[in-house]
Write a protein that holds these residues in place. Sequence first.
Motif, PDB file in Angstrom:
ATOM      1  N   PRO A  39       0.828  -1.210   0.000  1.00  0.00           N
ATOM      2  CA  PRO A  39       0.000   0.000   0.000  1.00  0.00           C
ATOM      3  C   PRO A  39       0.859   1.256   0.000  1.00  0.00           C
ATOM      4  CG  PRO A  39      -0.784  -1.564   1.663  1.00  0.00           C
ATOM      5  CD  PRO A  39       0.524  -2.094   1.144  1.00  0.00           C
ATOM      6  N   GLY A  40       0.434   2.231  -0.783  1.00  0.00           N
ATOM      7  CA  GLY A  40       1.069   3.543  -0.735  1.00  0.00           C
ATOM      8  C   GLY A  40       2.373   3.685  -1.481  1.00  0.00           C
ATOM      9  N   VAL A  41       2.839   2.647  -2.138  1.00  0.00           N
ATOM     10  CA  VAL A  41       4.123   2.704  -2.843  1.00  0.00           C
ATOM     11  C   VAL A  41       3.907   3.118  -4.307  1.00  0.00           C
ATOM     12  CG1 VAL A  41       6.052   1.313  -3.708  1.00  0.00           C
ATOM     13  CG2 VAL A  41       5.267   1.046  -1.348  1.00  0.00           C
ATOM     14  N   GLU A  42       4.574   4.229  -4.685  1.00  0.00           N
ATOM     15  CA  GLU A  42       4.460   4.709  -6.065  1.00  0.00           C
ATOM     16  C   GLU A  42       5.200   3.752  -6.996  1.00  0.00           C
ATOM     17  OE1 GLU A  42       5.466   8.828  -6.409  1.00  0.00           O
ATOM     18  OE2 GLU A  42       5.597   8.745  -8.596  1.00  0.00           O
ATOM     19  N   HIS A  43       4.550   3.347  -8.078  1.00  0.00           N
ATOM     20  CA  HIS A  43       5.148   2.353  -8.978  1.00  0.00           C
ATOM     21  C   HIS A  43       4.466   2.398 -10.345  1.00  0.00           C
ATOM     22  CE1 HIS A  43       1.481   0.334  -7.765  1.00  0.00           C
ATOM     23  NE2 HIS A  43       1.648  -0.527  -8.759  1.00  0.00           N
ATOM     24  N   TRP A  44       5.026   1.666 -11.278  1.00  0.00           N
ATOM     25  CA  TRP A  44       4.360   1.445 -12.569  1.00  0.00           C
ATOM     26  C   TRP A  44       4.717   0.044 -13.053  1.00  0.00           C
ATOM     27  CZ3 TRP A  44       7.013   0.377 -17.143  1.00  0.00           C
ATOM     28  CH2 TRP A  44       8.395   0.607 -17.135  1.00  0.00           C
ATOM     29  N   HIS A  45       3.902  -0.444 -13.988  1.00  0.00           N
ATOM     30  CA  HIS A  45       4.218  -1.717 -14.629  1.00  0.00           C
ATOM     31  C   HIS A  45       3.727  -1.682 -16.064  1.00  0.00           C
ATOM     32  CE1 HIS A  45       0.200  -2.796 -12.775  1.00  0.00           C
ATOM     33  NE2 HIS A  45       0.751  -2.215 -11.741  1.00  0.00           N
ATOM     34  N   GLY A  46       4.365  -2.515 -16.866  1.00  0.00           N
ATOM     35  CA  GLY A  46       3.994  -2.528 -18.275  1.00  0.00           C
ATOM     36  C   GLY A  46       4.661  -3.682 -18.993  1.00  0.00           C
ATOM     37  N   ALA A  47       4.338  -3.810 -20.279  1.00  0.00           N
ATOM     38  CA  ALA A  47       4.940  -4.867 -21.093  1.00  0.00           C
ATOM     39  C   ALA A  47       6.368  -4.500 -21.462  1.00  0.00           C
ATOM     40  CB  ALA A  47       4.114  -5.058 -22.367  1.00  0.00           C
ATOM     41  N   GLY A  48       7.185  -5.511 -21.707  1.00  0.00           N
ATOM     42  CA  GLY A  48       8.492  -5.262 -22.297  1.00  0.00           C
ATOM     43  C   GLY A  48       8.325  -4.729 -23.709  1.00  0.00           C
ATOM     44  N   PRO A  49       9.408  -4.170 -24.282  1.00  0.00           N
ATOM     45  CA  PRO A  49       9.290  -3.525 -25.600  1.00  0.00           C
ATOM     46  C   PRO A  49       8.939  -4.484 -26.735  1.00  0.00           C
ATOM     47  CG  PRO A  49      11.583  -3.600 -24.862  1.00  0.00           C
ATOM     48  CD  PRO A  49      10.748  -4.033 -23.706  1.00  0.00           C
ATOM     49  N   ASN A  50       9.268  -5.772 -26.558  1.00  0.00           N
ATOM     50  CA  ASN A  50       9.040  -6.739 -27.630  1.00  0.00           C
ATOM     51  C   ASN A  50       8.207  -7.928 -27.175  1.00  0.00           C
ATOM     52  OD1 ASN A  50      10.839  -5.335 -29.497  1.00  0.00           O
ATOM     53  ND2 ASN A  50      12.453  -5.988 -28.089  1.00  0.00           N
ATOM     54  N   SER A  51       7.419  -7.733 -26.134  1.00  0.00           N
ATOM     55  CA  SER A  51       6.656  -8.863 -25.588  1.00  0.00           C
ATOM     56  C   SER A  51       5.258  -8.437 -25.180  1.00  0.00           C
ATOM     57  CB  SER A  51       7.374  -9.427 -24.354  1.00  0.00           C
ATOM     58  OG  SER A  51       6.612 -10.462 -23.765  1.00  0.00           O
ATOM     59  N   SER A  52       4.315  -9.329 -25.399  1.00  0.00           N
ATOM     60  CA  SER A  52       3.012  -9.144 -24.774  1.00  0.00           C
ATOM     61  C   SER A  52       3.190  -9.369 -23.277  1.00  0.00           C
ATOM     62  CB  SER A  52       2.006 -10.129 -25.341  1.00  0.00           C
ATOM     63  OG  SER A  52       2.458 -11.456 -25.102  1.00  0.00           O
ATOM     64  N   PHE A  53       2.162  -9.092 -22.531  1.00  0.00           N
ATOM     65  CA  PHE A  53       2.266  -9.142 -21.070  1.00  0.00           C
ATOM     66  C   PHE A  53       0.846  -9.211 -20.531  1.00  0.00           C
ATOM     67  CE2 PHE A  53       3.010  -6.507 -17.034  1.00  0.00           C
ATOM     68  CZ  PHE A  53       3.683  -7.523 -16.361  1.00  0.00           C
TER      69      PHE A  53
END
Lengths: 152, 152
Positions: free
Chosen positions: A110-124
């Motif tokens: 909780p409360g931790v600033e973050h992001w997530h996403g796919a790699g540049p050449n991969s679905s996710f």
Amino acid sequence: MSTIHELGLLLSCDKVICSKDKRWSRLSQKVKLSTAKNHTGNIWLSELNVGDSTFDSSIAQAVYGAGAKLDWHVHPGGQVLLITEGTGYYQEKGKPIQIVHKGDVIKCPPGVEHWHGAGPNSSFAYIAVTPTQKGKTVWLKPVTDEEYNGVK
Amino acid sequence: MSTIHELGLLLSCDKVICSKDKRWSRLSQKVKLSTAKNHTGNIWLSELNVGDSTFDSSIAQAVYGAGAKLDWHVHPGGQVLLITEGTGYYQEKGKPIQIVHKGDVIKCPPGVEHWHGAGPNSSFAYIAVTPTQKGKTVWLKPVTDEEYNGVK
């Protein structure tokens, strides 16, 4: 059969088993392309459970196109991600990018600033379990190209 | 590739990404055959998240052999099941057995006596999200053959 196809199968049903009490539902027939402004690239979402006062957690499936990524954000109640497909990035503020793969479990406090996403050449893709009673996700700035390309 | 194989892949990783803070973990290398006395038949379990006061829900993956079934039980905080493989049965006390399939989402309300298991000729697997702070699962009587075979 690739996992994308598996996900496709998972998402191919829309028959409601027991509509009378609405406690049963199939996954939606088509994933829904997100039109939210909190990400770049294509992200398809499927809501599996709406969090409420009885069952706190929302549960959703998210499928990313290669290179798609969420903006920086905070979950007041934290979040657990079960990675079901591909390779992606996860970064908490002030820490290096972590490369994550199918089979990984990410527990974001909780409360931790973050992001997530796919790699540049991969679905996710992942299933996200997100407590809702402590407040909605707080969306912050987009991830810059410099940040995204800062993977080591 | 069948989903059993997919699950096998999902469960093939055991590398800890970031062991320092223990917030990251891979799914366990091998599923763990349950030795609990609350079921009949083979059930393999993999704990993905331990519920605590910060993040209420436990998250676990369960894989059933054909015909395996849990005893009747009650979740004080309810439970959501995401069916990831095969065909199974779900029954709440006083209601008919529901046949459930891969792609179904089951929301079991708090306090409702029920059981679930694999169909007689099918494997069955799900991811279970179970709130823990309202109390542990209460285990009741085994499902009788008459009850199991009462599907219509």
